[in-house]
Design a protein around this motif. Structure first.
Motif, mmCIF file in Angstrom:
data_model
loop_
_atom_site.group_PDB
_atom_site.id
_atom_site.type_symbol
_atom_site.label_atom_id
_atom_site.label_comp_id
_atom_site.label_asym_id
_atom_site.label_seq_id
_atom_site.Cartn_x
_atom_site.Cartn_y
_atom_site.Cartn_z
ATOM 1 N N GLU A 1 0.816 -1.216 0.000
ATOM 2 C CA GLU A 1 0.000 0.000 0.000
ATOM 3 C C GLU A 1 0.847 1.261 0.000
ATOM 4 O O GLU A 1 0.314 2.370 0.162
ATOM 5 C CB GLU A 1 -0.916 -0.011 1.235
ATOM 6 N N GLY A 2 2.150 1.065 -0.181
ATOM 7 C CA GLY A 2 3.043 2.228 -0.243
ATOM 8 C C GLY A 2 3.336 2.859 1.098
ATOM 9 O O GLY A 2 3.799 4.004 1.161
ATOM 10 N N ARG A 3 3.095 2.138 2.213
ATOM 11 C CA ARG A 3 3.356 2.686 3.543
ATOM 12 C C ARG A 3 4.699 2.166 4.075
ATOM 13 O O ARG A 3 5.124 1.064 3.755
ATOM 14 C CB ARG A 3 2.229 2.287 4.516
ATOM 15 N N TRP A 4 5.333 3.003 4.908
ATOM 16 C CA TRP A 4 6.611 2.631 5.530
ATOM 17 C C TRP A 4 6.385 2.484 7.035
ATOM 18 O O TRP A 4 6.672 3.372 7.818
ATOM 19 C CB TRP A 4 7.678 3.685 5.242
ATOM 20 N N ASP A 5 5.866 1.332 7.419
ATOM 21 C CA ASP A 5 5.578 1.054 8.824
ATOM 22 C C ASP A 5 6.676 0.123 9.356
ATOM 23 O O ASP A 5 6.695 -1.068 9.069
ATOM 24 C CB ASP A 5 4.203 0.379 8.943
ATOM 25 N N TYR A 6 7.579 0.702 10.150
ATOM 26 C CA TYR A 6 8.768 -0.044 10.576
ATOM 27 C C TYR A 6 8.552 -0.866 11.848
ATOM 28 O O TYR A 6 9.511 -1.412 12.401
ATOM 29 C CB TYR A 6 9.939 0.916 10.793
ATOM 30 N N ALA A 7 7.328 -0.966 12.326
ATOM 31 C CA ALA A 7 7.081 -1.655 13.594
ATOM 32 C C ALA A 7 7.593 -3.094 13.587
ATOM 33 O O ALA A 7 8.074 -3.592 14.604
ATOM 34 C CB ALA A 7 5.585 -1.627 13.910
ATOM 35 N N HIS A 8 7.490 -3.761 12.458
ATOM 36 C CA HIS A 8 7.934 -5.156 12.374
ATOM 37 C C HIS A 8 8.903 -5.326 11.193
ATOM 38 O O HIS A 8 8.819 -6.295 10.446
ATOM 39 C CB HIS A 8 6.731 -6.085 12.203
ATOM 40 N N SER A 9 9.831 -4.397 11.047
ATOM 41 C CA SER A 9 10.691 -4.385 9.863
ATOM 42 C C SER A 9 11.584 -5.612 9.756
ATOM 43 O O SER A 9 12.088 -5.925 8.673
ATOM 44 C CB SER A 9 11.563 -3.125 9.866
ATOM 45 N N ASN A 10 11.799 -6.334 10.878
ATOM 46 C CA ASN A 10 12.657 -7.519 10.826
ATOM 47 C C ASN A 10 11.868 -8.820 10.733
ATOM 48 O O ASN A 10 12.455 -9.908 10.762
ATOM 49 C CB ASN A 10 13.556 -7.565 12.061
ATOM 50 N N ALA A 11 10.552 -8.747 10.636
ATOM 51 C CA ALA A 11 9.728 -9.956 10.719
ATOM 52 C C ALA A 11 9.987 -10.919 9.564
ATOM 53 O O ALA A 11 10.009 -12.144 9.762
ATOM 54 C CB ALA A 11 8.242 -9.580 10.765
ATOM 55 N N GLN A 12 10.193 -10.389 8.355
ATOM 56 C CA GLN A 12 10.361 -11.287 7.207
ATOM 57 C C GLN A 12 11.663 -12.076 7.298
ATOM 58 O O GLN A 12 11.697 -13.284 7.033
ATOM 59 C CB GLN A 12 10.320 -10.478 5.906
ATOM 60 N N GLU A 13 12.748 -11.398 7.685
ATOM 61 C CA GLU A 13 14.019 -12.124 7.779
ATOM 62 C C GLU A 13 13.987 -13.127 8.923
ATOM 63 O O GLU A 13 14.572 -14.223 8.824
ATOM 64 C CB GLU A 13 15.183 -11.148 7.945
ATOM 65 N N LEU A 14 13.281 -12.782 10.026
ATOM 66 C CA LEU A 14 13.165 -13.731 11.133
ATOM 67 C C LEU A 14 12.310 -14.931 10.726
ATOM 68 O O LEU A 14 12.599 -16.078 11.106
ATOM 69 C CB LEU A 14 12.558 -13.039 12.350
ATOM 70 N N GLN A 15 11.279 -14.693 9.953
ATOM 71 C CA GLN A 15 10.460 -15.796 9.452
ATOM 72 C C GLN A 15 11.311 -16.751 8.608
ATOM 73 O O GLN A 15 11.242 -17.981 8.774
ATOM 74 C CB GLN A 15 9.301 -15.247 8.620
ATOM 75 N N ALA A 16 12.123 -16.180 7.738
ATOM 76 C CA ALA A 16 12.999 -17.013 6.904
ATOM 77 C C ALA A 16 14.007 -17.772 7.757
ATOM 78 O O ALA A 16 14.308 -18.953 7.493
ATOM 79 C CB ALA A 16 13.712 -16.139 5.873
ATOM 80 N N ARG A 17 14.521 -17.120 8.782
ATOM 81 C CA ARG A 17 15.505 -17.774 9.661
ATOM 82 C C ARG A 17 14.904 -18.979 10.369
ATOM 83 O O ARG A 17 15.542 -20.046 10.470
ATOM 84 C CB ARG A 17 16.018 -16.757 10.676
ATOM 85 N N VAL A 18 13.675 -18.844 10.855
ATOM 86 C CA VAL A 18 13.041 -19.954 11.559
ATOM 87 C C VAL A 18 12.684 -21.069 10.581
ATOM 88 O O VAL A 18 12.853 -22.257 10.885
ATOM 89 C CB VAL A 18 11.800 -19.467 12.337
#
Length: 458
Positions: A175-192
């Protein structure tokens, strides 16, 4: 000792610094370090002694060293004691009671993090997870969740908790928003996913996010490139390095090629990148690689255009740093005709040359070129350091002893330890109280009629 002194030590690396404590421990002075910790209230001595004692299974003495610090009420000491109790293996409840929040619902995120870590080490993983759940809106606690559950058989539960936060990032970027609240969630998901044996799934999901630009932080891009490298997906990594993110990931691709034994290919990839886009990061990576391979002339040729640039992009320092303990190679570098002074810090070149000369035993030459007229350092301390580098410990000690300042006594401590005079080294080192008393006191800022400072910060 009190909490204020301990916090001051920890935040300023004062008292006996971690480096000096390591020096003493490396030379077998564990008992002396433990004694000094208690008698002088030295926090880094306490940490170092406790770790050594725990390694040899002497948990009782480790606790006796830490107890005076705990009695001050300083939370870091209580945390350290809880770790000792957990490592001892039979005092888990006592360890947990040290850090258990009085009112779980009103505990700070830091208190919850600390307690969750102790629960994790005590094997009470499910309790740790549930304690963190209400606080996972903090990205740094999401990292804690992933860390404490590593290897604990709870990957599916962790993925359930991460998934909605990773999806939130994807939706926000879509949606074109820059919401940094969970900016590391994707890399942590990949790590797990990776540690759960689902690396292909991690690559597919994160790769789609990268391709569709549905991520917030450069760290996510780096995590994806490193994931590809770990699993030998070099073709996909090459495509990533050829695209718009080349400056971020090309060094990871080149490093993967090098690790795979394809050194010439790695060099060629970066040289091609320099030819197409002469970016300082490419030159920095390639020059460091060439230096590590024993090709200093080639490294200098690559880095030379950046030798005279400003601090943030100057390419001389990254070549100097690996050579500080290799004086012959360091002298070759700093005396190379292509090496020019460091922009705005020409004195660096004099210091580096002096260190190299001292390391080669040419101490008189070292002192003559060291640039001892710098206003921010005492020339006698610089001279003593050069004498020490040349192996002239007695002369270095004499110089520092004659100077007698707080800084000189700190340096003298190291020299005496190297001479095998550890107890004398401790005696000469300034106490925490002496160090604090010697700290410069800031001048009170002038105030305007309104009561606000006239000097920045206003």
């Amino acid at each position: 000792m009190d909490m204020d002194d301990l916090a001051w030590q920890a935040s300023n690396f004062r008292g006996l610094s971690p480096r000096r404590v390591r020096l003493l421990l490396e030379r077998g002075h564990r008992d002396l370090v433990a004694q000094v910790a208690v008698e002088r209230g030295e926090w880094f001595c306490a940490e170092g002694a406790v770790e050594e004692l725990c390694q040899v299974g002497d948990f009782g003495r480790a606790l006796s060293v830490m107890e005076p610090f705990v009695e001050t009420g300083w939370r870091a000491a209580s945390y350290a004691k809880s770790e000792i109790l957990i490592r001892a293996g039979h005092r888990t409840d006592e360890a947990l009671d040290l850090l258990r929040p009085e009112e779980a619902g009103r505990a700070s995120t830091t208190e919850c993090r600390d307690f969750a870590e102790v629960l994790g080490r005590a094997g009470r993983i499910d309790e740790a997870i549930e304690l963190l759940v209400p606080h996972l809106d903090k990205s740094w606690l999401l990292s804690t969740l992933v860390d404490i559950t590593d290897g604990q058989g709870r990957d599916e539960r962790v993925l359930e908790l991460i998934a909605p936060r990773a999806d939130h990032v994807r939706q926000a970027r879509g949606e074109g928003r820059w919401d940094y609240a969970h900016s590391n969630a994707q890399e942590l998901q990949a790590r797990v996913l990776e540690r759960a044996g689902r690396a292909d799934e991690a690559i597919r999901i994160l790769g789609q996010d990268i391709a569709e630009r549905r991520f917030l932080a450069q760290n996510t891009l780096v995590a994806y490139a490193e994931l590809l490298a770990r699993h030998g997906r070099l073709d996909e990594l090459r495509e990533l390095g050829d695209g718009q993110d080349a400056r971020t990931v090309l060094n990871i691709y080149a490093g993967a090629l090098r690790d795979d034994g394809r050194v010439k290919e790695a060099e060629g990839v970066v040289r091609d990148a320099i030819a197409a886009d002469d970016w300082v990061g490419y030159r920095a990576w390639l020059s460091a690689m060439l230096l590590a391979e024993g090709r200093p002339d080639d490294a200098i040729a690559v880095a030379e255009p950046g030798f005279g640039w400003y601090d943030c992009s100057n390419l001389l320092t990254p070549l100097i740093s690996p050579l500080l303990d290799r004086p012959e190679e360091l002298l070759y570098l700093v005396e190379h005709p292509r090496v020019v002074p460091h922009h705005g810090h020409e004195e660096f070149q004099h210091w580096w040359r002096a260190w190299a000369l001292a390391g080669l035993g040419r101490v008189d030459e070292a002192i003559s070129v060291a640039g001892l007229d710098r206003p921010w350092t005492d020339p006698r301390i610089v001279k003593a350091d050069l004498l020490r580098r040349a192996g002239l410990l007695d002369a270095a000690a004499d110089e520092l002893r004659a100077l007698g300042t707080i800084k000189a006594r700190e340096e003298l401590c190291e020299v005496l330890v190297l001479q095998g005079r550890a107890e004398e080294a401790i005696a000469v080192h300034p106490t925490v109280a002496e160090q604090r008393a010697a700290e410069p006191k800031p001048e009170p800022a002038p105030l305007s009629e309104s009561g606000y400072s006239l000097d920045p910060p206003f």
